[in-house]
Design a protein around this motif. Structure first.
Motif, PDB file in Angstrom:
ATOM      1  N   TYR A 170     -23.121  -8.464  -6.923  1.00 42.23           N
ATOM      2  CA  TYR A 170     -23.882  -7.325  -6.850  1.00 42.23           C
ATOM      3  C   TYR A 170     -23.501  -6.725  -5.444  1.00 42.23           C
ATOM      4  O   TYR A 170     -24.164  -5.741  -5.106  1.00 42.23           O
ATOM      5  CB  TYR A 170     -25.325  -7.434  -7.255  1.00 42.23           C
ATOM      6  CG  TYR A 170     -25.403  -7.845  -8.620  1.00 42.23           C
ATOM      7  CD1 TYR A 170     -25.598  -6.822  -9.686  1.00 42.23           C
ATOM      8  CD2 TYR A 170     -25.621  -8.907  -9.000  1.00 42.23           C
ATOM      9  CE1 TYR A 170     -25.874  -7.253 -10.861  1.00 42.23           C
ATOM     10  CE2 TYR A 170     -25.620  -9.506 -10.363  1.00 42.23           C
ATOM     11  CZ  TYR A 170     -26.011  -8.531 -11.435  1.00 42.23           C
ATOM     12  OH  TYR A 170     -26.225  -8.991 -12.698  1.00 42.23           O
TER      13      TYR A 170
ATOM     14  N   TYR B 299     -36.001 -13.100  -7.974  1.00 41.16           N
ATOM     15  CA  TYR B 299     -35.129 -12.853  -6.904  1.00 41.16           C
ATOM     16  C   TYR B 299     -35.352 -14.112  -5.863  1.00 41.16           C
ATOM     17  O   TYR B 299     -36.085 -13.678  -4.828  1.00 41.16           O
ATOM     18  CB  TYR B 299     -35.611 -11.418  -6.356  1.00 41.16           C
ATOM     19  CG  TYR B 299     -35.230 -10.384  -7.407  1.00 41.16           C
ATOM     20  CD1 TYR B 299     -34.069  -9.952  -7.869  1.00 41.16           C
ATOM     21  CD2 TYR B 299     -36.204  -9.527  -7.996  1.00 41.16           C
ATOM     22  CE1 TYR B 299     -33.817  -8.867  -8.819  1.00 41.16           C
ATOM     23  CE2 TYR B 299     -36.073  -8.695  -8.968  1.00 41.16           C
ATOM     24  CZ  TYR B 299     -34.979  -8.353  -9.403  1.00 41.16           C
ATOM     25  OH  TYR B 299     -34.630  -7.415 -10.464  1.00 41.16           O
TER      26      TYR B 299
ATOM     27  N   GLU C  35     -31.757  -4.141  -0.085  1.00 43.48           N
ATOM     28  CA  GLU C  35     -32.763  -3.680  -0.982  1.00 43.48           C
ATOM     29  C   GLU C  35     -32.384  -3.606  -2.407  1.00 43.48           C
ATOM     30  O   GLU C  35     -33.084  -4.051  -3.318  1.00 43.48           O
ATOM     31  CB  GLU C  35     -33.308  -2.446  -0.298  1.00 43.48           C
ATOM     32  CG  GLU C  35     -34.818  -2.070  -1.087  1.00 43.48           C
ATOM     33  CD  GLU C  35     -34.597  -1.186  -2.190  1.00 43.48           C
ATOM     34  OE1 GLU C  35     -35.366  -1.457  -2.917  1.00 43.48           O
ATOM     35  OE2 GLU C  35     -33.298  -0.815  -2.476  1.00 43.48           O
ATOM     36  N   HIS C  36     -31.212  -3.153  -2.837  1.00 43.16           N
ATOM     37  CA  HIS C  36     -30.746  -2.850  -4.138  1.00 43.16           C
ATOM     38  C   HIS C  36     -30.724  -4.260  -4.981  1.00 43.16           C
ATOM     39  O   HIS C  36     -30.812  -4.196  -6.109  1.00 43.16           O
ATOM     40  CB  HIS C  36     -29.549  -2.086  -4.271  1.00 43.16           C
ATOM     41  CG  HIS C  36     -28.234  -2.646  -4.088  1.00 43.16           C
ATOM     42  ND1 HIS C  36     -27.798  -3.130  -2.662  1.00 43.16           N
ATOM     43  CD2 HIS C  36     -27.367  -3.641  -4.952  1.00 43.16           C
ATOM     44  CE1 HIS C  36     -26.580  -3.811  -2.857  1.00 43.16           C
ATOM     45  NE2 HIS C  36     -26.371  -3.988  -4.180  1.00 43.16           N
ATOM     46  N   THR C  37     -30.271  -5.515  -4.146  1.00 48.92           N
ATOM     47  CA  THR C  37     -30.251  -6.614  -4.816  1.00 48.92           C
ATOM     48  C   THR C  37     -31.763  -7.126  -5.421  1.00 48.92           C
ATOM     49  O   THR C  37     -31.515  -8.147  -6.195  1.00 48.92           O
ATOM     50  CB  THR C  37     -29.430  -7.691  -3.948  1.00 48.92           C
ATOM     51  OG1 THR C  37     -30.424  -7.835  -2.825  1.00 48.92           O
ATOM     52  CG2 THR C  37     -28.247  -7.044  -3.637  1.00 48.92           C
ATOM     53  N   TYR C  38     -32.942  -6.379  -5.017  1.00 48.88           N
ATOM     54  CA  TYR C  38     -34.038  -7.033  -5.430  1.00 48.88           C
ATOM     55  C   TYR C  38     -34.446  -6.133  -6.739  1.00 48.88           C
ATOM     56  O   TYR C  38     -35.530  -6.091  -7.241  1.00 48.88           O
ATOM     57  CB  TYR C  38     -35.153  -6.972  -4.233  1.00 48.88           C
ATOM     58  CG  TYR C  38     -34.665  -7.945  -3.408  1.00 48.88           C
ATOM     59  CD1 TYR C  38     -34.960  -9.285  -3.251  1.00 48.88           C
ATOM     60  CD2 TYR C  38     -33.958  -7.446  -2.355  1.00 48.88           C
ATOM     61  CE1 TYR C  38     -34.624 -10.134  -2.149  1.00 48.88           C
ATOM     62  CE2 TYR C  38     -33.529  -8.093  -1.297  1.00 48.88           C
ATOM     63  CZ  TYR C  38     -33.818  -9.633  -1.369  1.00 48.88           C
ATOM     64  OH  TYR C  38     -33.474 -10.618  -0.159  1.00 48.88           O
ATOM     65  N   ARG C  39     -33.457  -5.130  -7.137  1.00 48.71           N
ATOM     66  CA  ARG C  39     -33.768  -4.640  -8.137  1.00 48.71           C
ATOM     67  C   ARG C  39     -32.674  -4.617  -9.503  1.00 48.71           C
ATOM     68  O   ARG C  39     -32.947  -3.800 -10.440  1.00 48.71           O
ATOM     69  CB  ARG C  39     -33.798  -2.766  -7.951  1.00 48.71           C
ATOM     70  CG  ARG C  39     -34.981  -2.542  -6.877  1.00 48.71           C
ATOM     71  CD  ARG C  39     -35.074  -0.940  -6.643  1.00 48.71           C
ATOM     72  NE  ARG C  39     -33.818  -0.710  -5.633  1.00 48.71           N
ATOM     73  CZ  ARG C  39     -33.016  -0.085  -5.826  1.00 48.71           C
ATOM     74  NH1 ARG C  39     -32.771   0.217  -7.126  1.00 48.71           N
ATOM     75  NH2 ARG C  39     -32.309   0.162  -4.798  1.00 48.71           N
ATOM     76  N   ILE C  40     -31.851  -5.533  -9.213  1.00 47.85           N
ATOM     77  CA  ILE C  40     -30.944  -5.701 -10.094  1.00 47.85           C
ATOM     78  C   ILE C  40     -31.318  -6.222 -11.461  1.00 47.85           C
ATOM     79  O   ILE C  40     -32.411  -7.013 -11.247  1.00 47.85           O
ATOM     80  CB  ILE C  40     -29.608  -6.498  -9.483  1.00 47.85           C
ATOM     81  CG1 ILE C  40     -30.190  -7.885  -9.123  1.00 47.85           C
ATOM     82  CG2 ILE C  40     -28.984  -5.810  -8.434  1.00 47.85           C
ATOM     83  CD1 ILE C  40     -28.917  -8.928  -8.677  1.00 47.85           C
ATOM     84  N   ARG C  41     -30.833  -6.018 -12.509  1.00 52.06           N
ATOM     85  CA  ARG C  41     -31.237  -6.551 -13.619  1.00 52.06           C
ATOM     86  C   ARG C  41     -29.928  -7.094 -14.482  1.00 52.06           C
ATOM     87  O   ARG C  41     -28.863  -6.431 -14.471  1.00 52.06           O
ATOM     88  CB  ARG C  41     -31.744  -5.485 -14.895  1.00 52.06           C
ATOM     89  CG  ARG C  41     -32.906  -4.796 -14.196  1.00 52.06           C
ATOM     90  CD  ARG C  41     -34.220  -5.536 -14.413  1.00 52.06           C
ATOM     91  NE  ARG C  41     -34.577  -5.993 -15.652  1.00 52.06           N
ATOM     92  CZ  ARG C  41     -35.426  -6.789 -16.131  1.00 52.06           C
ATOM     93  NH1 ARG C  41     -36.170  -7.580 -15.106  1.00 52.06           N
ATOM     94  NH2 ARG C  41     -35.739  -7.053 -17.186  1.00 52.06           N
TER      95      ARG C  41
ATOM     96  N   GLU D  12     -29.415  -8.431 -18.178  1.00 47.13           N
ATOM     97  CA  GLU D  12     -29.930  -8.129 -19.257  1.00 47.13           C
ATOM     98  C   GLU D  12     -29.770  -8.973 -20.690  1.00 47.13           C
ATOM     99  O   GLU D  12     -29.890  -8.410 -21.679  1.00 47.13           O
ATOM    100  CB  GLU D  12     -29.936  -6.499 -19.807  1.00 47.13           C
ATOM    101  CG  GLU D  12     -30.171  -5.603 -18.390  1.00 47.13           C
ATOM    102  CD  GLU D  12     -31.820  -5.123 -18.864  1.00 47.13           C
ATOM    103  OE1 GLU D  12     -32.151  -5.654 -19.450  1.00 47.13           O
ATOM    104  OE2 GLU D  12     -32.159  -4.599 -17.772  1.00 47.13           O
TER     105      GLU D  12
END
Length: 201
Positions: free
Chosen positions: A19, A73, A80-86, A88
């Motif tokens: 990511y 995580y 920061e965005h790597t703590y919102r990745i999903r 699925e």
């Protein structure tokens, strides 16, 4: 290929590397290519994937059994965005139950965990391997005692899954002392252990 699927032990790389962009991501180009090669070799053979994650340690083993697992995580210092990745991909309560049955039948204590999400030992390799995020996926923990005989027994009990369309992946690293691995101090013990690990005797 035969109906019996291979098994793999893979280094999962650093944190959420699929990511990211730039030099950090490029450091894992060889790993990413190997994952693409595995996907090509397997074709449509797997119906599900079981990942034994080195980032999940539970006394007596645990099996993720949720139908739609969340995320764990389990890293620090990344954007920061790597703590919102999903990631699925669906879970598979059916496969989780099968794993539990195999282990229990061999007198290995295990429990189902419907709350466990995907940690980076799993989603970091699954993202390049199955980017469509449709392959059913179950995680299995390792025991924190690291008893080799116990884990070898576990592997033997799981072997029938290879004939049932389940791809089994061990995810971790042969040397995972992060306090030493990031500097020169870890080079020699890592080399010694990796040499021992590959010794056919």
């Amino acid at each position: 290929m035969s109906t019996r699927l291979p098994t793999y032990f893979l280094s999962h790389g650093g944190g959420p590397w699929p990511y990211l962009e730039g030099d950090f991501r490029r450091a894992f180009d060889r790993l990413e290519q190997s994952l693409h090669d595995i996907r090509r070799e397997l074709g449509n053979a797997p119906r599900a994937v079981l990942v034994i994650s080195g980032h999940w340690e539970v006394k007596g083993f645990a099996i993720s059994s949720g139908a739609q697992p969340g995320m764990v995580y389990d890293y620090s210092g990344f954007p920061e965005h790597t703590y919102r990745i999903r990631y699925e991909a669906p879970g598979s309560p059916e496969l989780a139950g099968r794993v539990w049955t195999l282990l229990s039948g061999g007198s290995i204590q295990a429990r189902l965990d419907p709350q466990r999400g995907y940690d980076h030992g799993t989603f970091s390799i699954m993202k390049p391997l199955y980017p469509e995020e449709k392959m059913p996926l179950v995680q299995l923990s390792v025991d924190p005692g690291y008893d080799p005989e116990l884990h070898l027994k576990l592997g033997r009990l799981l072997a029938p899954l290879r004939d049932e369309g389940v791809l089994i992946i061990g995810s971790g690293a042969s040397y995972h002392n992060l306090r030493e691995a990031m500097g020169s101090k870890g080079i020699e013990p890592s080399r010694v252990f990796d040499t021992w690990l590959q010794d056919p005797c």
